[in-house]
Scaffold this motif. Sequence first.
Motif, PDB file in Angstrom:
ATOM      1  N   VAL A  74       0.858  -1.183   0.000  1.00 35.58           N
ATOM      2  CA  VAL A  74       0.000   0.000   0.000  1.00 35.58           C
ATOM      3  C   VAL A  74       0.896   1.235   0.000  1.00 35.58           C
ATOM      4  N   PHE A  75       0.484   2.248  -0.771  1.00 33.76           N
ATOM      5  CA  PHE A  75       1.212   3.515  -0.801  1.00 33.76           C
ATOM      6  C   PHE A  75       0.541   4.474   0.179  1.00 33.76           C
ATOM      7  N   ILE A  76       1.299   4.906   1.179  1.00 35.50           N
ATOM      8  CA  ILE A  76       0.794   5.834   2.205  1.00 35.50           C
ATOM      9  C   ILE A  76       1.231   7.227   1.778  1.00 35.50           C
ATOM     10  N   GLN A  77       0.289   8.036   1.291  1.00 34.46           N
ATOM     11  CA  GLN A  77       0.660   9.242   0.550  1.00 34.46           C
ATOM     12  C   GLN A  77       0.876  10.490   1.397  1.00 34.46           C
ATOM     13  N   SER A  78       0.608  10.419   2.690  1.00 32.83           N
ATOM     14  CA  SER A  78       0.696  11.628   3.524  1.00 32.83           C
ATOM     15  C   SER A  78      -0.110  12.752   2.865  1.00 32.83           C
ATOM     16  N   ASP A  79       0.530  13.886   2.507  1.00 32.19           N
ATOM     17  CA  ASP A  79      -0.200  15.026   1.943  1.00 32.19           C
ATOM     18  C   ASP A  79       0.149  15.272   0.475  1.00 32.19           C
ATOM     19  N   VAL A  80       0.341  14.209  -0.292  1.00 27.56           N
ATOM     20  CA  VAL A  80       0.531  14.390  -1.733  1.00 27.56           C
ATOM     21  C   VAL A  80      -0.665  15.138  -2.322  1.00 27.56           C
ATOM     22  N   THR A  81      -1.862  14.787  -1.865  1.00 27.70           N
ATOM     23  CA  THR A  81      -3.034  15.635  -2.072  1.00 27.70           C
ATOM     24  C   THR A  81      -3.714  15.840  -0.731  1.00 27.70           C
ATOM     25  N   ASN A  82      -4.565  16.834  -0.696  1.00 26.06           N
ATOM     26  CA  ASN A  82      -5.486  16.999   0.418  1.00 26.06           C
ATOM     27  C   ASN A  82      -6.756  16.223   0.052  1.00 26.06           C
ATOM     28  N   ASN A  83      -7.909  16.710   0.451  1.00 23.06           N
ATOM     29  CA  ASN A  83      -9.177  16.072   0.093  1.00 23.06           C
ATOM     30  C   ASN A  83      -9.188  15.784  -1.416  1.00 23.06           C
ATOM     31  N   VAL A 133      -1.310   4.693 -10.297  1.00 19.98           N
ATOM     32  CA  VAL A 133      -2.214   4.165 -11.318  1.00 19.98           C
ATOM     33  C   VAL A 133      -1.537   3.049 -12.110  1.00 19.98           C
ATOM     34  N   THR A 134      -0.313   3.290 -12.569  1.00 16.06           N
ATOM     35  CA  THR A 134       0.397   2.315 -13.395  1.00 16.06           C
ATOM     36  C   THR A 134       0.628   1.005 -12.647  1.00 16.06           C
ATOM     37  N   GLU A 135       1.019   1.113 -11.381  1.00 15.89           N
ATOM     38  CA  GLU A 135       1.324  -0.078 -10.591  1.00 15.89           C
ATOM     39  C   GLU A 135       0.101  -0.648  -9.880  1.00 15.89           C
ATOM     40  N   LYS A 136      -1.061   0.017 -10.063  1.00 18.14           N
ATOM     41  CA  LYS A 136      -2.316  -0.437  -9.445  1.00 18.14           C
ATOM     42  C   LYS A 136      -2.148  -0.627  -7.931  1.00 18.14           C
ATOM     43  N   LEU A 137      -1.480   0.347  -7.308  1.00 16.23           N
ATOM     44  CA  LEU A 137      -1.253   0.282  -5.872  1.00 16.23           C
ATOM     45  C   LEU A 137      -2.500   0.701  -5.095  1.00 16.23           C
ATOM     46  N   LEU A 138      -2.694   0.076  -3.983  1.00 15.70           N
ATOM     47  CA  LEU A 138      -3.683   0.553  -3.023  1.00 15.70           C
ATOM     48  C   LEU A 138      -3.131   1.825  -2.387  1.00 15.70           C
ATOM     49  N   LEU A 139      -4.000   2.800  -2.190  1.00 16.15           N
ATOM     50  CA  LEU A 139      -3.589   4.114  -1.679  1.00 16.15           C
ATOM     51  C   LEU A 139      -4.223   4.370  -0.320  1.00 16.15           C
ATOM     52  N   GLN A 140      -3.389   4.775   0.643  1.00 16.33           N
ATOM     53  CA  GLN A 140      -3.872   5.210   1.954  1.00 16.33           C
ATOM     54  C   GLN A 140      -3.572   6.693   2.096  1.00 16.33           C
ATOM     55  N   ALA A 141      -4.622   7.508   2.256  1.00 17.08           N
ATOM     56  CA  ALA A 141      -4.464   8.958   2.212  1.00 17.08           C
ATOM     57  C   ALA A 141      -4.894   9.606   3.530  1.00 17.08           C
ATOM     58  N   PHE A 142      -4.022  10.436   4.072  1.00 15.86           N
ATOM     59  CA  PHE A 142      -4.265  11.079   5.368  1.00 15.86           C
ATOM     60  C   PHE A 142      -5.487  11.981   5.335  1.00 15.86           C
ATOM     61  N   HIS A 143      -5.719  12.680   4.204  1.00 13.50           N
ATOM     62  CA  HIS A 143      -6.781  13.683   4.157  1.00 13.50           C
ATOM     63  C   HIS A 143      -8.011  13.266   3.341  1.00 13.50           C
ATOM     64  N   TYR A 144      -8.071  12.009   2.921  1.00 13.41           N
ATOM     65  CA  TYR A 144      -9.280  11.530   2.248  1.00 13.41           C
ATOM     66  C   TYR A 144     -10.385  11.297   3.285  1.00 13.41           C
ATOM     67  N   PHE A 151     -12.709   9.414   5.660  1.00 11.13           N
ATOM     68  CA  PHE A 151     -12.369   8.214   6.437  1.00 11.13           C
ATOM     69  C   PHE A 151     -12.962   6.959   5.805  1.00 11.13           C
ATOM     70  N   PRO A 152     -12.194   5.850   5.710  1.00 11.68           N
ATOM     71  CA  PRO A 152     -10.843   5.655   6.248  1.00 11.68           C
ATOM     72  C   PRO A 152      -9.722   5.973   5.270  1.00 11.68           C
ATOM     73  N   GLY A 153     -10.029   6.572   4.142  1.00 20.84           N
ATOM     74  CA  GLY A 153      -8.981   7.053   3.232  1.00 20.84           C
ATOM     75  C   GLY A 153      -8.271   5.984   2.440  1.00 20.84           C
ATOM     76  N   LEU A 154      -8.916   4.858   2.205  1.00 24.27           N
ATOM     77  CA  LEU A 154      -8.316   3.739   1.487  1.00 24.27           C
ATOM     78  C   LEU A 154      -8.970   3.635   0.115  1.00 24.27           C
ATOM     79  N   ALA A 155      -8.167   3.653  -0.958  1.00 18.70           N
ATOM     80  CA  ALA A 155      -8.764   3.765  -2.289  1.00 18.70           C
ATOM     81  C   ALA A 155      -7.823   3.259  -3.368  1.00 18.70           C
ATOM     82  N   HIS A 156      -8.392   3.086  -4.564  1.00 16.40           N
ATOM     83  CA  HIS A 156      -7.628   2.909  -5.787  1.00 16.40           C
ATOM     84  C   HIS A 156      -7.809   4.158  -6.647  1.00 16.40           C
ATOM     85  N   LEU A 157      -6.898   4.357  -7.588  1.00 13.80           N
ATOM     86  CA  LEU A 157      -6.955   5.492  -8.503  1.00 13.80           C
ATOM     87  C   LEU A 157      -6.996   5.004  -9.938  1.00 13.80           C
TER      88      LEU A 157
END
Length: 328
Positions: free
Chosen positions: A249-258, A291-302, A304-310
């Motif tokens: 899983v990619f934990i993105q911190s604040d790569v984006t906000n909401n 997107v290319t690697e089809k990673l699961l994304l965990q986002a601090f500011h999404y 709740f619970p901020g777990l998604a695909h792109l």
Amino acid sequence: MQLSRRQALASAAAIAAAPLLGSTAASAAAAPADKQAPSFYRYRVGDIEVSVVSDGRFTFPLEDSFITNAKKEDVSAALQRAFLPGDTMTIYFAPLVINTGGKVVVIDTGNGPLAREKNRTNGLFAENMAAAGFDPKAVDMVVISHFHTDHVNGLLTAEGTPAFPNAEVLVPAVEWKFWMDDGEMSRAPAGRMQSLFKNNRNIFDAGLKRKVTPYEWGKEIAPGLLAVETVGHTPGHTSYVLSSGSGKVFIQSDVTNNPNPFATHPGWHAFFDQDADVAEKTRRRIYDMVVTEKLLLQAFHYPFPGLAHLEKDGDGYRVIPMPWNPAI
């Protein structure tokens, strides 16, 4: 008087229903709940258990200055297309607690207990963490992604003492160097930047006595946790890849906000990005990789619970939230 079969059946139905009607009326008199249940959500990455622990949210009026390179009416329209209010912005906060099997690791700490006392809608990490069954004294490591208040203020209790008294506190080396540099602090513009320097000195000098361990990008800093450079939001902003077995899983911190509007409009610059141009380049680079690697994304500011695909969607990205899973 002799009842017909139809009348008898109707009478029996009425008698059978009577206790139910009474029960419904009685339950309606119960006092309504005045708060949500504790907010935490668990899932596994291989053998590692991840607990997303909500620190709450913050809602504020949408201002012209919030996104520096877009008109307020365009931002408002984008929010409404996502079925959100067009005149306010909501930011969510979600630190993580990772149980590797050998260590308990916290990633970022939320807005802190003083925020909880002030507004009651954020600064909830400590109480939700306790509800999730974690003792702060049992935390082995606290990993900080960058030095904004909603990520570091939970390092201290309301009394100004370490909230995780037995934990090693790990900080990005580049981030540490910038915020602890007296020359950078003296050159900081008045307002938000000066306040951030003051807050960080209070957290790391007065509170932690500079007892931290700086870490470098490209290295595993906790079991299964790789530090990844994602600068722009701050000079040393860091994200992570958490891996175990075939799970990642990619934990993105604040790569984006909401994600609405910053994933749908990755070219929009938020006022809190310290170098907005670099932050945009990082956002596009990281999201293209996810997107290319089809990673699961965990986002601090999404939300709740901020777990998604792109997936790519024109010039932006579409966020597909992971469905809630009752199993861990």
